[in-house]
Design a protein around this motif. Structure first.
Motif, PDB file in Angstrom:
ATOM      1  N   TYR A 107       0.835  -1.215   0.000  1.00 17.74           N
ATOM      2  CA  TYR A 107       0.000   0.000   0.000  1.00 17.74           C
ATOM      3  C   TYR A 107       0.863   1.256   0.000  1.00 17.74           C
ATOM      4  O   TYR A 107       0.681   2.156  -0.839  1.00 17.74           O
ATOM      5  CB  TYR A 107      -0.915  -0.024   1.232  1.00 17.74           C
ATOM      6  N   TRP A 108       1.808   1.329   0.926  1.00 16.61           N
ATOM      7  CA  TRP A 108       2.612   2.544   1.056  1.00 16.61           C
ATOM      8  C   TRP A 108       3.604   2.697  -0.091  1.00 16.61           C
ATOM      9  O   TRP A 108       3.837   3.817  -0.563  1.00 16.61           O
ATOM     10  CB  TRP A 108       3.339   2.546   2.398  1.00 16.61           C
ATOM     11  N   GLY A 111       1.684   3.789  -3.174  1.00 17.20           N
ATOM     12  CA  GLY A 111       1.253   5.172  -3.020  1.00 17.20           C
ATOM     13  C   GLY A 111       2.387   6.166  -3.168  1.00 17.20           C
ATOM     14  O   GLY A 111       2.275   7.156  -3.901  1.00 17.20           O
ATOM     15  N   GLY A 147      -7.590  -1.718  -2.523  1.00 23.66           N
ATOM     16  CA  GLY A 147      -6.618  -1.026  -1.690  1.00 23.66           C
ATOM     17  C   GLY A 147      -5.511  -0.387  -2.514  1.00 23.66           C
ATOM     18  O   GLY A 147      -5.080   0.738  -2.237  1.00 23.66           O
ATOM     19  N   ALA A 148      -5.055  -1.108  -3.537  1.00 27.92           N
ATOM     20  CA  ALA A 148      -4.043  -0.539  -4.434  1.00 27.92           C
ATOM     21  C   ALA A 148      -4.612   0.647  -5.201  1.00 27.92           C
ATOM     22  O   ALA A 148      -3.931   1.670  -5.372  1.00 27.92           O
ATOM     23  CB  ALA A 148      -3.555  -1.611  -5.405  1.00 27.92           C
ATOM     24  N   ALA A 151      -4.753   3.655  -2.915  1.00 26.69           N
ATOM     25  CA  ALA A 151      -3.421   4.231  -2.712  1.00 26.69           C
ATOM     26  C   ALA A 151      -3.014   5.088  -3.909  1.00 26.69           C
ATOM     27  O   ALA A 151      -2.492   6.196  -3.749  1.00 26.69           O
ATOM     28  CB  ALA A 151      -2.402   3.116  -2.478  1.00 26.69           C
ATOM     29  N   PHE A 155      -2.561   9.192  -3.241  1.00 27.06           N
ATOM     30  CA  PHE A 155      -1.197   9.721  -3.352  1.00 27.06           C
ATOM     31  C   PHE A 155      -0.977  10.468  -4.664  1.00 27.06           C
ATOM     32  O   PHE A 155      -0.292  11.504  -4.682  1.00 27.06           O
ATOM     33  CB  PHE A 155      -0.178   8.589  -3.238  1.00 27.06           C
ATOM     34  N   THR A 201      -4.477   9.413   3.774  1.00 32.67           N
ATOM     35  CA  THR A 201      -3.786   8.147   3.521  1.00 32.67           C
ATOM     36  C   THR A 201      -3.763   7.261   4.762  1.00 32.67           C
ATOM     37  O   THR A 201      -3.945   6.040   4.651  1.00 32.67           O
ATOM     38  CB  THR A 201      -2.353   8.395   3.029  1.00 32.67           C
ATOM     39  N   SER A 204      -7.360   5.978   5.377  1.00 31.78           N
ATOM     40  CA  SER A 204      -7.687   4.979   4.357  1.00 31.78           C
ATOM     41  C   SER A 204      -6.990   3.657   4.656  1.00 31.78           C
ATOM     42  O   SER A 204      -7.586   2.577   4.524  1.00 31.78           O
ATOM     43  CB  SER A 204      -7.275   5.492   2.971  1.00 31.78           C
ATOM     44  N   PHE A 205      -5.728   3.723   5.072  1.00 26.15           N
ATOM     45  CA  PHE A 205      -4.993   2.510   5.405  1.00 26.15           C
ATOM     46  C   PHE A 205      -5.610   1.814   6.608  1.00 26.15           C
ATOM     47  O   PHE A 205      -5.751   0.581   6.631  1.00 26.15           O
ATOM     48  CB  PHE A 205      -3.524   2.854   5.684  1.00 26.15           C
ATOM     49  N   THR A 533     -10.386  11.287  -6.855  1.00 25.44           N
ATOM     50  CA  THR A 533     -10.458  10.545  -5.597  1.00 25.44           C
ATOM     51  C   THR A 533     -11.890  10.309  -5.127  1.00 25.44           C
ATOM     52  O   THR A 533     -12.139   9.368  -4.375  1.00 25.44           O
ATOM     53  CB  THR A 533      -9.701  11.260  -4.466  1.00 25.44           C
ATOM     54  N   ASN A 557     -13.012   5.765  -0.782  1.00 30.69           N
ATOM     55  CA  ASN A 557     -12.282   7.014  -0.573  1.00 30.69           C
ATOM     56  C   ASN A 557     -13.086   8.078   0.165  1.00 30.69           C
ATOM     57  O   ASN A 557     -12.515   9.069   0.643  1.00 30.69           O
ATOM     58  CB  ASN A 557     -11.847   7.599  -1.916  1.00 30.69           C
TER      59      ASN A 557
END
Length: 576
Positions: A107-108, A111, A147-148, A151, A155, A201, A204-205, A533, A557
């Motif tokens: 995820y991170w 992003g 999830g991807a 991200a 981002f 972010t 959302s995570f 978004t 989102n």
């Protein structure tokens, strides 16, 4: 000192309200802006021919102000096309795929990489590149595709595009409408973009991890949109770079075939029979490939529940056919579905040459950033440095890959880039032309007809507002967030942000300070809502790449973005 308002002020205010009303109804505002320019010219000059001429001169004024921004975006698009055609973008991103070991890291990493690429190239090519190469790996280790997609949205279309610190397209529009330097908006936006980015972010995570723990999201069940694409997902997930079924040439062949998800159809509520209506459909059969994405095509499958061709065109739900800041999946192709051979690129690069360019290009742009800080370059100077670097990179790549036809190929890249740039700013120009009249453009075009002591239509209205209604920092911040969100409802992050600059100037004049902060706040709100978004039809590029329903992605989102806007608005109250 009392401000004298004349009919010109009231007509200008009336058309601002009309523009907001049309945006709420998700209708095009270009004709409203043109009508406003004409009526203002008629009242100012009492001459029909001067009012008609004023329409043209206002467009010229807007073009002069925006030309640098149009050029930088066009050149960046041309360079990005050269990178895509020759596979350099894949080589640049491939090493990051090996770093993905857990869903959280996926995820991170997706992003942050999306944000970095979007800062330099805009989110259009970044969505295609990151989604095609990293999504298969992320899904394989357990990250749900939604999830991807979230991200990439938050981002790229959120953090990177709302700040736009490298290309500076967004702050240029808002700063010009507010009548302040671009550097002031850039500086004021830094804390707002940081707060908005961290809140959205992280929340959302947290929501993603909660849903995965409770079983609401099951990775193995959520890759259906990908698994339906002729087994390309399973083949792709076996390698970090997604070599199987992800070739640019294969994707370009699918660009003219089935499963092209239409943004035209999607905005009408049905993607070629793919049951996007009502938000219940699922985009399936998405073959993740750089060219499939950048050409606006997803070959190899059909929308769930549908049998027709659904074409992911660039013309959905946006002002004048441009939305999400030009965030069509096919942002960098003029006709769509162009492979290496179709574009006439000539010889393809060897692996060693691709690696050389993959290292050189980031170093050149990092050098640009270093020079910007060292020499304090902002606005047009910074834009010129990045644009010149991108142009040189495009030319070097073209000369290296196609020695025989390099002159013609370079021209083709530039033409594609300019088509993209003017595609984005075509609907923006009449809107910007109207809002420029709120400042010095009015005297330039129609002469000095405003009352003595006037500071321009917008400033006069702001001062009058201060003498009539008690306006404070809280009211100003909440109003700019609301106005910014409204301008984004059409799914185009750029089309209405000039309005936020004008209204920010009006409220700042009433408050006595905070023009840059209010302008930046309106810009952040507009792009986060409309840039890709929240508005479902602005989410189709990322949704198509990840094989998820855009309405599901919008719902995913919604809470993080609304929470982020609320916190950012509160922070802005203390900064005004």
């Amino acid at each position: 000192m009392a401000v004298m308002l004349v009919s010109l002020h009231w007509v200008y205010l009336l058309f601002i309200l009309l523009i907001i009303a049309f945006m709420i109804m998700r209708r095009d505002t270009a004709i409203v802006c043109i009508a406003g320019i004409f009526i203002l010219g008629l009242l100012a000059t009492l001459s029909l021919y001067q009012a008609v001429s004023g329409l043209f001169f206002s467009f010229i004024y807007a073009m002069k102000e925006l030309l640098g921004t149009i050029l930088i975006i066009s050149i960046i698009a041309a360079m990005a096309r050269a990178l895509t055609v020759n596979g350099i973008n894949e080589t640049m991103i491939a090493p990051f795929a090996r770093l993905i070991r857990t869903p959280a890291l996926a995820y991170w990493l997706i992003g942050i990489l999306m944000m970095i690429i979007s800062l330099f190239f805009w989110p259009s090519p970044a969505v295609a590149l990151v989604g095609a190469l990293l999504l298969p790996v992320a899904v394989r280790i357990g990250l749900p595709p939604v999830g991807a997609a979230a991200a990439m949205n938050l981002f790229g279309h959120g953090i990177a595009l709302s700040g736009d610190y490298i290309i500076q397209g967004a702050p240029k529009l808002t700063a010009d409408a507010a009548g302040i330097p671009v550097g002031d908006v850039l500086q004021a936006s830094i804390p707002l973009v940081l707060v908005m980015g961290v809140v959205t972010t992280c929340s959302s995570f947290w929501l993603l991890r909660r849903d995965m723990r409770t079983g609401k999201l099951r990775p193995e069940a959520l890759s259906a949109g990908a698994a339906d694409s002729d087994g390309s997902e399973s083949a792709s997930s076996s390698g970090a770079t997604g070599d199987a079924q992800l070739s640019r040439d294969a994707a370009s062949a699918g660009a003219a075939g089935d499963g092209q998800l239409s943004r035209d159809a999607a905005s009408a509520g049905a993607a070629g029979g793919g049951q996007l209506a009502g938000g219940t459909g699922t985009i399936r059969g998405v073959r993740r490939s750089p060219d499939a994405a950048s050409a606006g095509a997803t070959g190899g499958g059909q929308p769930a529940g549908g049998t027709g061709n659904a074409q992911l065109s660039r013309d959905t739900g946006a002002v004048g056919g441009v939305r999400a800041c030009g965030e069509a999946v096919g942002a960098h192709g003029s006709g769509g579905g162009l492979s290496r051979t179709a574009t006439g690129a000539g010889q393809s690069l060897g692996r060693g040459t691709r690696i050389f360019f993959a290292v050189l290009i980031p170093l050149l742009f990092m050098a640009d950033v270093a020079v910007m800080f060292a020499l304090n370059l902002q606005g047009g100077d910074a834009t010129a440095l990045v644009g010149g670097t991108a142009l040189i990179i495009m030319l070097i790549i073209t000369l290296t890959t196609n020695r025989q036809g390099s002159l013609e190929q370079a021209t083709r890249y530039l033409v594609e880039g300019f088509q993209f740039g003017f595609k984005i700013f075509g609907p923006v120009i009449p809107i910007a032309a109207f809002f420029y009249l709120g400042d010095s453009a009015f005297d330039t075009i129609f002469g000095k007809v405003l009352p003595a002591g006037s500071h321009g239509l917008v400033n006069d209205l702001g001062l009058a507002l201060a003498h009539t209604v008690p306006v404070n920092e809280a009211v100003g911040a909440m109003t700019l967030t609301a106005v910014g969100a409204i301008t984004g409802l059409d799914g185009s992050g750029f089309s209405g942000i000039s309005l936020t600059g004008s209204i920010a100037t009006m409220f700042a004049a009433a408050i006595g300070s905070g023009t840059a902060t209010l302008t930046a706040l309106g810009q952040v709100a507009a792009i986060w809502v409309g840039g890709g978004t929240l508005v479902p039809w602005a989410l189709i590029p990322a949704a198509a790449i990840c094989g998820v329903d855009p309405f599901e992605l919008a719902r995913r989102n919604l809470k993080p973005v609304v929470l982020g806007l609320g916190v950012t608005t509160i922070v802005a109250m203390f900064l005004v």
